[in-house]
Design an enzyme around this catalytic site. Sequence first.
Site, PDB file in Angstrom:
ATOM      1  N   VAL A  11       2.215 -18.697  28.838  1.00 49.40           N
ATOM      2  CA  VAL A  11       3.040 -19.832  29.251  1.00 49.40           C
ATOM      3  C   VAL A  11       4.331 -19.881  28.434  1.00 49.40           C
ATOM      4  CG1 VAL A  11       3.137 -22.364  29.312  1.00 49.40           C
ATOM      5  CG2 VAL A  11       1.110 -21.180  30.147  1.00 49.40           C
ATOM      6  N   ASP A  30       6.481 -17.953  17.072  1.00 49.53           N
ATOM      7  CA  ASP A  30       5.023 -17.740  17.038  1.00 49.53           C
ATOM      8  C   ASP A  30       4.621 -17.355  15.620  1.00 49.53           C
ATOM      9  OD1 ASP A  30       2.905 -16.923  19.625  1.00 49.53           O
ATOM     10  OD2 ASP A  30       2.296 -16.558  17.541  1.00 49.53           O
ATOM     11  N   ARG A 152       0.633 -18.951  37.589  1.00 49.64           N
ATOM     12  CA  ARG A 152      -0.531 -18.070  37.642  1.00 49.64           C
ATOM     13  C   ARG A 152      -0.198 -16.751  36.988  1.00 49.64           C
ATOM     14  NH1 ARG A 152      -0.430 -17.601  43.844  1.00 49.64           N
ATOM     15  NH2 ARG A 152       1.753 -17.778  43.258  1.00 49.64           N
ATOM     16  N   GLU A 153      -1.149 -16.186  36.261  1.00 50.22           N
ATOM     17  CA  GLU A 153      -0.934 -14.860  35.689  1.00 50.22           C
ATOM     18  C   GLU A 153      -0.734 -13.867  36.823  1.00 50.22           C
ATOM     19  OE1 GLU A 153      -3.757 -13.590  32.766  1.00 50.22           O
ATOM     20  OE2 GLU A 153      -3.883 -15.624  31.961  1.00 50.22           O
ATOM     21  N   LYS A 205      -3.136 -31.896  35.809  1.00 46.42           N
ATOM     22  CA  LYS A 205      -3.357 -30.474  35.516  1.00 46.42           C
ATOM     23  C   LYS A 205      -4.847 -30.125  35.598  1.00 46.42           C
ATOM     24  CE  LYS A 205      -3.029 -26.306  34.302  1.00 46.42           C
ATOM     25  NZ  LYS A 205      -2.343 -25.418  33.466  1.00 46.42           N
ATOM     26  N   LEU A 251      -9.762 -19.368  49.329  1.00 45.24           N
ATOM     27  CA  LEU A 251     -11.013 -19.350  50.091  1.00 45.24           C
ATOM     28  C   LEU A 251     -11.546 -17.923  50.196  1.00 45.24           C
ATOM     29  CD1 LEU A 251     -10.331 -21.974  52.910  1.00 45.24           C
ATOM     30  CD2 LEU A 251     -11.895 -22.197  50.976  1.00 45.24           C
ATOM     31  N   CYS A 261      -7.746 -19.946  32.391  1.00 48.39           N
ATOM     32  CA  CYS A 261      -7.513 -21.362  32.728  1.00 48.39           C
ATOM     33  C   CYS A 261      -8.663 -22.025  33.479  1.00 48.39           C
ATOM     34  CB  CYS A 261      -6.248 -21.488  33.543  1.00 48.39           C
ATOM     35  SG  CYS A 261      -4.801 -21.075  32.586  1.00 48.39           S
ATOM     36  N   ARG A 329      -9.990 -12.087  30.020  1.00 48.79           N
ATOM     37  CA  ARG A 329     -10.730 -13.267  29.561  1.00 48.79           C
ATOM     38  C   ARG A 329     -11.603 -13.827  30.693  1.00 48.79           C
ATOM     39  NH1 ARG A 329      -5.931 -16.539  26.817  1.00 48.79           N
ATOM     40  NH2 ARG A 329      -4.756 -15.312  28.315  1.00 48.79           N
TER      41      ARG A 329
HETATM   42  C1  UDX Z   1      -4.827 -20.613  37.429  1.00 52.27           C
HETATM   43  C2  UDX Z   1      -4.073 -21.600  38.334  1.00 52.27           C
HETATM   44  O1  UDX Z   1      -3.959 -21.037  39.640  1.00 52.27           O
HETATM   45  C3  UDX Z   1      -2.705 -21.898  37.751  1.00 52.27           C
HETATM   46  O2  UDX Z   1      -2.055 -22.881  38.541  1.00 52.27           O
HETATM   47  C4  UDX Z   1      -2.895 -22.416  36.325  1.00 52.27           C
HETATM   48  O3  UDX Z   1      -1.656 -22.659  35.722  1.00 52.27           O
HETATM   49  C5  UDX Z   1      -3.666 -21.425  35.491  1.00 52.27           C
HETATM   50  O4  UDX Z   1      -4.916 -21.155  36.126  1.00 52.27           O
HETATM   51  P1  UDX Z   1      -4.752 -17.990  36.939  1.00 52.27           P
HETATM   52  O5  UDX Z   1      -5.868 -18.226  35.980  1.00 52.27           O
HETATM   53  O6  UDX Z   1      -3.604 -17.150  36.508  1.00 52.27           O
HETATM   54  O7  UDX Z   1      -4.113 -19.378  37.413  1.00 52.27           O
HETATM   55  O8  UDX Z   1      -5.369 -17.284  38.225  1.00 52.27           O
HETATM   56  P2  UDX Z   1      -5.630 -17.642  39.754  1.00 52.27           P
HETATM   57  O9  UDX Z   1      -4.744 -16.845  40.607  1.00 52.27           O
HETATM   58  O10 UDX Z   1      -5.639 -19.103  39.964  1.00 52.27           O
HETATM   59  O11 UDX Z   1      -7.122 -17.056  39.911  1.00 52.27           O
HETATM   60  C6  UDX Z   1      -8.196 -17.577  39.139  1.00 52.27           C
HETATM   61  C7  UDX Z   1      -9.490 -16.884  39.460  1.00 52.27           C
HETATM   62  O12 UDX Z   1      -9.977 -17.283  40.728  1.00 52.27           O
HETATM   63  C8  UDX Z   1      -9.427 -15.354  39.508  1.00 52.27           C
HETATM   64  O13 UDX Z   1     -10.562 -14.843  38.824  1.00 52.27           O
HETATM   65  C9  UDX Z   1      -9.518 -15.020  40.978  1.00 52.27           C
HETATM   66  O14 UDX Z   1     -10.092 -13.766  41.232  1.00 52.27           O
HETATM   67  C10 UDX Z   1     -10.401 -16.156  41.475  1.00 52.27           C
HETATM   68  N1  UDX Z   1     -10.189 -16.452  42.912  1.00 52.27           N
HETATM   69  C11 UDX Z   1      -9.005 -16.933  43.344  1.00 52.27           C
HETATM   70  C12 UDX Z   1     -11.247 -16.250  43.803  1.00 52.27           C
HETATM   71  O15 UDX Z   1     -12.345 -15.832  43.425  1.00 52.27           O
HETATM   72  N2  UDX Z   1     -11.046 -16.579  45.129  1.00 52.27           N
HETATM   73  C13 UDX Z   1      -9.863 -17.050  45.596  1.00 52.27           C
HETATM   74  O16 UDX Z   1      -9.772 -17.314  46.805  1.00 52.27           O
HETATM   75  C14 UDX Z   1      -8.806 -17.242  44.684  1.00 52.27           C
END
Ligand code: UDX
Length: 435
Positions: A11, A30, A152-153, A205, A251, A261, A329
């Site tokens: 972030v 940092d 999102r990452e 959040k 979905l 996160c 992670r």
């Molecule tokens: C998430 C939030 O989306 C973001 O808004 C917040 O700031 C940080 O947390 P991130 O952790 O980077 O972001 O990943 P994201 O794209 O949200 O995916 C999270 C997890 O859900 C992944 O392991 C992904 O594989 C899983 N996922 C996502 C599913 O299993 N199915 C889906 O349909 C979507």
Amino acid sequence: MNITVIGTGYVGLVTGTCLSDYGNKVTCIDIDKSKIKSLKSGILTIYEPGLEIIFKKNVSNGNLSFANKINHKINESEIIFLALPTPPNEDGSADLKHVLNVAKNLSEIINSYKIIINKSTVPIGTTKKISNIFKKNSKINIDVISNPEFLREGVAVKDFMNPERIIVGTQSKKAIKIVSQLYQPFSKKGTKIYFMNEESAELTKYAANSFLATKISFINEISQICDLTDADIDKVKLGLSSDSRIGKKFLNAGIGYGGSCLPKDVKALISYTNNINYDFKILKSVEKINELQKVHIISKIQNFFNNDINGKHFGIWGLSFKPETDDIREAPSLEIIKNLLELNSEITAYDPVASPSIKKILGNKISYSGGPYEMLDKIDALIICTEWDEFKNINIKKVKTKLKSKTIFDGRNIFDTKLMSINQFKYISIGRKIK
Ligand code: UDX
């Protein structure tokens, strides 16, 4: 504007770099000396598409710089971002020590009005807590505001540059004016800034990430029903998501959510609500379903091999918790590997970028492959844990020739079941059957 960002994780580094690209003078701080050394020498400490180019540009034009210590130079900044980790304590609650320590440190140095913007995900009431530290230690008037980050990452730069909304928790008119100015490049493009009180911003959040986790666990449960019947998750998703009230995103059934996160925030909200004597029943189930979903594929593998996987050799494609990141992670791959090793199987893994991260944890407990094909002739089955494009666009004929066992467990449903059937694969995916 002159800005300091404290914390150079995903972030902080993305926020600092992107804001410098809008012409702000940004210093990222940092305490991790090796991180700062690397950033100062022009090497990024995270893999994030699109980041390197704007990082290099703004370092060379002097808009972006790095430092190790918080000192009096910080007084040149009008805005200070806190992008510090809030890792889970043993009970799942968020550990605020980094945020609160930095706040105390700042309160002893700051000598003029500033806006402290907290980007870290924190429990309800934390912004006020930080504010009280300043009130206690300093006579200087400052505003502490909550401005949770939703990036999102893997698409962090794109998300930062084109946010769907900006949430700002503050009741200070002065802060509202300055923050509106800071985010003007985004509001000009049509992004809505929602101003609210600090507590509502903090809860927004947690609610957002918990809702996303809920969608994933929900569709994963529907996929379990598909596995037990003749329903097909792809078809059900199609029907479900064409209702605009439900939406198309989040979905995809799979082997569960991971990352830094969703798992952490779900745990933190459960812990927070427990502490205020509220039993968050849905969220507790969401978490439980996700834990089960990560290992459900193990029972499918065991069933397939008649409960005898002792000595079997599995190939794994994808180690990161999702594509386009080297972050492992809470990655489902880790849980799957751990379970397979406990059952005495052998593992060879490949990931386009995350192998070094896994190597740091697992060392030589597993073998590593330099590409997706190399391992195929040695393994009894292939397990797909992350839906990288490299796998989606794989040469299936080449896989067919090399993978003698023709057995694929697809934890991310990346292949068309018809294609698998035509090519005579034994293909086991999530909530779908091969015809
Ligand atoms: C998430 C939030 O989306 C973001 O808004 C917040 O700031 C940080 O947390 P991130 O952790 O980077 O972001 O990943 P994201 O794209 O949200 O995916 C999270 C997890 O859900 C992944 O392991 C992904 O594989 C899983 N996922 C996502 C599913 O299993 N199915 C889906 O349909 C979507």
